[in-house]
Write an enzyme that holds these catalytic residues in place. Sequence first.
Site, PDB file in Angstrom:
ATOM      1  N   LYS A 160       0.836  -1.224  -0.015  1.00 27.94           N
ATOM      2  CA  LYS A 160       0.096   0.017  -0.017  1.00 27.94           C
ATOM      3  C   LYS A 160       1.016   1.094  -0.026  1.00 27.94           C
ATOM      4  O   LYS A 160       2.026   1.239   0.285  1.00 27.94           O
ATOM      5  CB  LYS A 160      -0.649   0.136   1.276  1.00 27.94           C
ATOM      6  N   GLY A 207     -20.668   7.035   2.332  1.00 28.52           N
ATOM      7  CA  GLY A 207     -19.705   7.199   1.355  1.00 28.52           C
ATOM      8  C   GLY A 207     -20.290   7.059  -0.154  1.00 28.52           C
ATOM      9  O   GLY A 207     -21.036   6.239  -0.509  1.00 28.52           O
TER      10      GLY A 207
END
Length: 420
Positions: free
Chosen positions: A105, A217
């Site tokens: 990541k 979201g």
Amino acid sequence: MEELNPFKIAQEQLDNAAKIMGLDAQVQKLLREPMQTVVVNFPVKLDNGKTETFTGFRVLYNNARGPGKGGIRFHPGETLDTVKALSSWMTWKCALSGIPFGGAKGGVICDPKNLSVSELERLSRAYIRAIGKFIGPKVDVPAPDVYTTPQIMAWMMDEYSKLAGQNEFGVITGKPLEIWGSEGRFNSTAMGAMYVLREAAKRAGIDLKKARVAIQGFGNAGKFAFDLVTKLFGSKVVAISDSEGGVYSEDGLDYNELSNIKEKTGSVENYTKGKKITNEELIESKVDILIPAAIENQITGANAQKVSAKIVLELANGPVTPDADKILFKNGVIDLPDFLVNAGGVIVSYFEWAQNAQNYYWTQEEVYERLDGLITKSFNDVMKTQQDYKSKGTKITLRDAAYIIALQRVADAMKTRGWY
Ligand code: NAD
């Protein structure tokens, strides 16, 4: 007070599963920390002529099963521990999905909302120059995540190709189609989640056509989930939110109108045909399906008791804390874990990488069909593992089951390679 450091949470989840499955102590030790952590500080010229220094990260968590794989976030609140947590979840996600990647990541501490397009491009290119030695199609392959886009992936691929002296399309996934992104990648995370939801609802006897849905979201993940859950199943989305706040309507919300409002005003809370709600109220709203699709730590020990949904579909990474896990499990809520649910993005990223390597491209139908095959298999594997433990007298959560499968696969790869 519950500890909400995402990396500590990731380690706690791993420790839980390791204990249940009796994982070798040395394997557990290696899997509790990333193999490689890179922190970079780099200058970027701003439009006003001044230079600002930005901090970025790239963490390669584990590459026993293949090159690192994981997105890049641009976020003002980015921390190394968040990136480490996300890189561990990528490791488990790739292993559970059965794709030939490890986990990684990246992120840059910045607020993309306060950067012009040209500043964003310079920042993206500078970040890639800074981490260039640590990525590559066979080393570590980034992709988009929170506040990064296909256009940003295009600039990054271009910068890496300049460093390499040749086109390296396979260095990054989630690219625009013009430069060999994959068909179906744009909504693949939400599409994968829909296949998981379809299977879970089937098993639980929930009719999705009559289901009421709340989504937290309205970005890449949440917006497409809204579109797909209504189009594929005919479910009704009654609540939606973003970072500014949310809106609720008993009659269901209109996707096109919400998209226009979001585009024009910057937030879904300005939708007029509903009642304004907070993000806390959204989590507690009376729905059948709750889809957290924003950020970590949204369902915690403090509010899990108030979740009334039958299914929590974790589209975001890390939205449910360990304390909340226990409460949801006790209350019989089917909590489908993040690295099962949101694997569609990385599965289609794998397809994109494979297509780039072959220079041979698939249709959208082929992509969705293969995605359905892989993610439905993951869902069935997780259900079977939970059932196997139950028949041995141990009740485990679906998250534990997913961890057990993933840890075993990574441990097996390490063992076979002679790492322990
Ligand atoms: P995005 O930047 O496109 O959207 C994020 C959304 O969350 C926005 O609507 C934003 O307003 C909202 N948000 C931010 N802070 C919030 C808060 N405090 N309360 C409520 N809403 C808030 O990001 P995305 O790509 O949609 O990612 C969302 C989540 O899904 C992340 O956890 C990400 O890691 C995960 N995810 C995304 C993908 C993908 O392919 N996009 C793949 C796997 C996992």
